[in-house]
Design an enzyme around this catalytic site. Structure first.
Site, PDB file in Angstrom:
ATOM      1  CB  SER A  54      -0.890   0.012   1.252  1.00  0.00           C
ATOM      2  OG  SER A  54      -1.578   1.231   1.395  1.00  0.00           O
TER       3      SER A  54
ATOM      4  CE1 TYR B 159      -3.940  -2.054   5.481  1.00  0.00           C
ATOM      5  CE2 TYR B 159      -3.449   0.198   4.809  1.00  0.00           C
ATOM      6  CZ  TYR B 159      -3.761  -1.108   4.491  1.00  0.00           C
ATOM      7  OH  TYR B 159      -3.880  -1.471   3.162  1.00  0.00           O
TER       8      TYR B 159
END
Length: 263
Positions: free
Chosen positions: A143, A156
């Site tokens: 990501s 995250y």
């Protein structure tokens, strides 16, 4: 790009989102698929769809990648059935957006178990065969959060930083084995990821116009299968931000403060 016809491709988190779209494109290009996810009903429906449209073999299995014992057993069975894996797409993952002091320990452990440990465990199961055959491709869905950490995504982002660190090291380890290693670093994608990550809907509302479509991301990934691609960064303007951040972190954080706090 080598032809994917007849290649054996394993995809985790394949029941929806970019995992399912990658599966559709791979089947279209003649690859045989092993699709893994927790939702077996969705996998069965996808299997029926793909096998009705393409002359390929599609196997589906229920797997929770947070369970490393289950990974070992599942990959052992799968590899004994298909012979070998040409490509592994580590797509399974999830996130929960919370302030660091409000993050629940159980959720922190779960994110690391799925996003990091599970990814490593799946990879370790196919690496010996790829090294022996001197052929293969590991594709890790990371990501942009692994490059730019923002408020409310501390855990995250930490998992995706870990994925990038692992991927970069793995790429160097396998450089002489002709096994390719690619990280995929997308910005926000219009999938059900945010049903869990952004329960209040604030982040989605603020970034909706910038969201990538899963079909687009999947095509960028499949187009680069079996090629020596280091990273796939989407969208390009967001990746430019990560480069600026690495060069001028203090200025970037100051200038982007308002945008970063939109979660």
């Amino acid at each position: 790009m080598q032809s994917l016809t007849g290649k054996n491709i394993i995809i985790t988190g394949a029941s929806g989102g970019i995992g399912a779209e990658i599966a559709r494109l791979c089947a279209e290009r003649g690859a045989n698929l092993v699709l893994l996810a927790r939702g077996i009903d969705k996998l069965q429906a996808l299997k029926g769809e793909l096998e009705s449209m393409h002359s390929v073999k599609v196997d589906v299995h229920q797997l929770d990648v947070s369970d490393t014992d289950a990974i070992k057993a599942m990959f052992g069975m799968v590899l004994s059935e298909i012979g070998h894996a040409d490509i592994l797409v580590n797509n399974a993952g999830f996130g929960i957006f919370d302030l660091a002091h409000e993050a629940k320990i159980e959720e922190i452990k779960s994110m690391f178990a799925v996003n990091v440990i599970g990814l490593m465990a799946c990879t370790s199961m196919v690496l010996p065969g790829m090294k022996q055959r001197r052929s293969g491709h590991i594709i890790n869905i990371a990501s942009q959060a692994g490059k730019i950490a923002t408020p409310k995504s501390s855990v995250y982002s930490a998992t995706k930083h870990a994925v990038l660190g692992y991927t970069n090291s793995l790429r160097m380890e396998l450089a002489e084995d002709n096994v390719f290693v690619t990280s995929v670093n997308p910005g926000p994608i219009a999938t059900n990821f945010f049903n869990i990550a952004d329960k209040q809907g604030t982040y989605v509302k603020n970034v909706e116009r910038f969201m990538l479509q899963p079909e687009y991301v999947a095509r960028q990934v499949v187009d680069r299968m079996m090629t020596k691609t280091r990273e796939i960064n989407l969208p390009r303007w967001m990746n430019a931000g990560s480069i600026f951040y690495s060069l001028f972190p203090r200025a970037f954080e100051r200038l982007g403060k308002k945008a970063f706090n939109q979660k």
